[in-house]
Design a protein around this motif. Sequence first.
Motif, PDB file in Angstrom:
ATOM      1  N   LYS A 267       0.179   6.230   4.706  1.00 23.77           N
ATOM      2  CA  LYS A 267      -0.934   5.461   4.100  1.00 23.77           C
ATOM      3  C   LYS A 267      -0.405   3.772   4.935  1.00 23.77           C
TER       4      LYS A 267
ATOM      5  N   TYR B 273       1.007  -1.336  -0.370  1.00 29.97           N
ATOM      6  CA  TYR B 273      -0.235   0.173  -0.492  1.00 29.97           C
ATOM      7  C   TYR B 273       0.607   0.902  -0.391  1.00 29.97           C
ATOM      8  N   GLU B 274       1.728   1.098   0.937  1.00 27.94           N
ATOM      9  CA  GLU B 274       2.767   2.332   1.175  1.00 27.94           C
ATOM     10  C   GLU B 274       3.843   2.790  -0.017  1.00 27.94           C
TER      11      GLU B 274
ATOM     12  N   VAL C  92      -5.457  11.214   0.877  1.00 26.84           N
ATOM     13  CA  VAL C  92      -4.112  11.462   0.905  1.00 26.84           C
ATOM     14  C   VAL C  92      -3.774  11.337  -0.145  1.00 26.84           C
TER      15      VAL C  92
ATOM     16  N   LYS D 145       3.428  12.684   3.272  1.00 26.23           N
ATOM     17  CA  LYS D 145       3.045  11.520   3.511  1.00 26.23           C
ATOM     18  C   LYS D 145       2.941  10.790   4.454  1.00 26.23           C
TER      19      LYS D 145
ATOM     20  N   THR E 241      -1.219   5.722  -5.602  1.00 23.36           N
ATOM     21  CA  THR E 241      -2.484   5.870  -4.411  1.00 23.36           C
ATOM     22  C   THR E 241      -3.425   5.329  -5.615  1.00 23.36           C
TER      23      THR E 241
ATOM     24  N   THR F 156      -3.712   1.752  -5.043  1.00 24.28           N
ATOM     25  CA  THR F 156      -3.729   1.047  -3.513  1.00 24.28           C
ATOM     26  C   THR F 156      -5.376   1.497  -3.019  1.00 24.28           C
TER      27      THR F 156
ATOM     28  N   TRP G  69      -8.138   7.078   0.548  1.00 24.76           N
ATOM     29  CA  TRP G  69      -7.137   7.719   0.408  1.00 24.76           C
ATOM     30  C   TRP G  69      -7.212   8.352  -1.600  1.00 24.76           C
TER      31      TRP G  69
END
Length: 478
Positions: free
Chosen positions: A292, A228-229, A339, A349, A233, A236, A336
């Motif tokens: 994240k 995920y990191e 983010v 982040k 995005t 993700t 998300w």
Amino acid sequence: MLTVLLILIPLVTGLIAFGLKGSGPKTLGLISSLASLAVTIAALFQFRSAPESLSHSCNWIPQLGATFSVGLDGMGMMLSLLTSISFVLIFIVINKREYDRANSFYALMLLSQAGLMGVFTAYDAMLFYFFWELALIPVYFLCSLWGGEKRIPVTFKFFVYTFAGSLLMLIGIIYIYLQTPDHSFSYASFTTAALPKETQSCLFWLFFVAFAIKMPIFPFHTWQPDTYEQSPTPVTMVLSGIMVKMGLFGVIRWLLPVLPQGAYVWSDVAIVLSIIGIVYASCIAIVQSDFKRLIAYSSIAHIGLMSAAIFANNEQSLQGVLVQFFNHGINIIGLWIIVEIIQDRLKVKSLNELGGIAAYAPRMATFLVIISFANIALPLTNGFIGEFLMFSGLYQYNPWFMAVAGLGVILGAVYTLNMVQKVIFGQPNQLTETTTDLRGNELLALGVVVAIILVLGVYPKPMLELVQSTTELVNKVY
């Protein structure tokens, strides 16, 4: 035919996108996702009047007894709707972003949508496995080509985990296929295969590990936070909003009906692993400073609760899970999106580098607060009804399991509200003072998310009715 179109539209447009240039792939991606959403809504109306008309079956590999058999029940309908809405939101949010090799990026995104739709509609075990892999392969390339600095080792770990799980599931599928009297991969043949209790008990782990890796739950979760990191995005969003539901879906569609005695034998173990994941992931989320990774561990905790509720073996908990499929997906994609906006504006982040954003982006701050409240299942948000039903079902199964799992609610409030405090309140710094508020496309996407949160929070009846038939059917078998 509508069910076939759900797969065919993103599949064909994804292949076409490889050959486009300029803004063509971006435009095609948005048009394709809107077309898929329109078909899904049409299927939803048809499902309410004539659900049998959404089934389609034809010969695929007759020599092996495999058919192209697809259809939609309440659960499949719910997840198809989630997938369609999610891809529309994703393509709206990234409409102003520019990606290297944009044609390949959008093509792979659409192919992953086709794979997901196939998984949620397949009623043939071989077809289910085919789409299970089809959904994985585009995401592997999306992560490895457009991810962060550590994308190569992280993506390799992700692929090894998921491929190993898929291989175990394939072994189980082949074994059951050989035990069916008509040597067929059809759903009907698999659910009526007369397998002894001891055999089911062994086969359970071949399927459960594959699904547990995809969810993921403890201890099969270690690939998730890093992936995920490091993933872009938008990818993700696909992974956490939709793809994790593949594992939960697999348990309900294939594991419980096909191996009911095996699931009964190992249900306590599955619940214990799930609850460990809830508490473990929540505790780690509390100490995270990376935006994240915090959401990644939050997702593990939420999925752990859904997994535990599935094995609680009662109608109330299962209904809560099916409703939460949709609500969790919407809420996590909303987070998300926030983010993605912050990373696009500020290129950071780390929560420690943020603060005071509410003074410069009040609309974004308002949306983040509402979505965060939904994430901790505050009453009158969409997350409440699902969590209430799941905890109620767990209590009926074992009050002690429910009590320990309930720690996740308290811990979830701690890390979520702490995240809100660090991001939007507090003292602004030189970096956050440069923040600008939401653009038109971002406002539209987050507006849709918040509208769904509030509408379903106040009036969840349509969702409960949609999954009622699936809940009753699974409980008859399991």
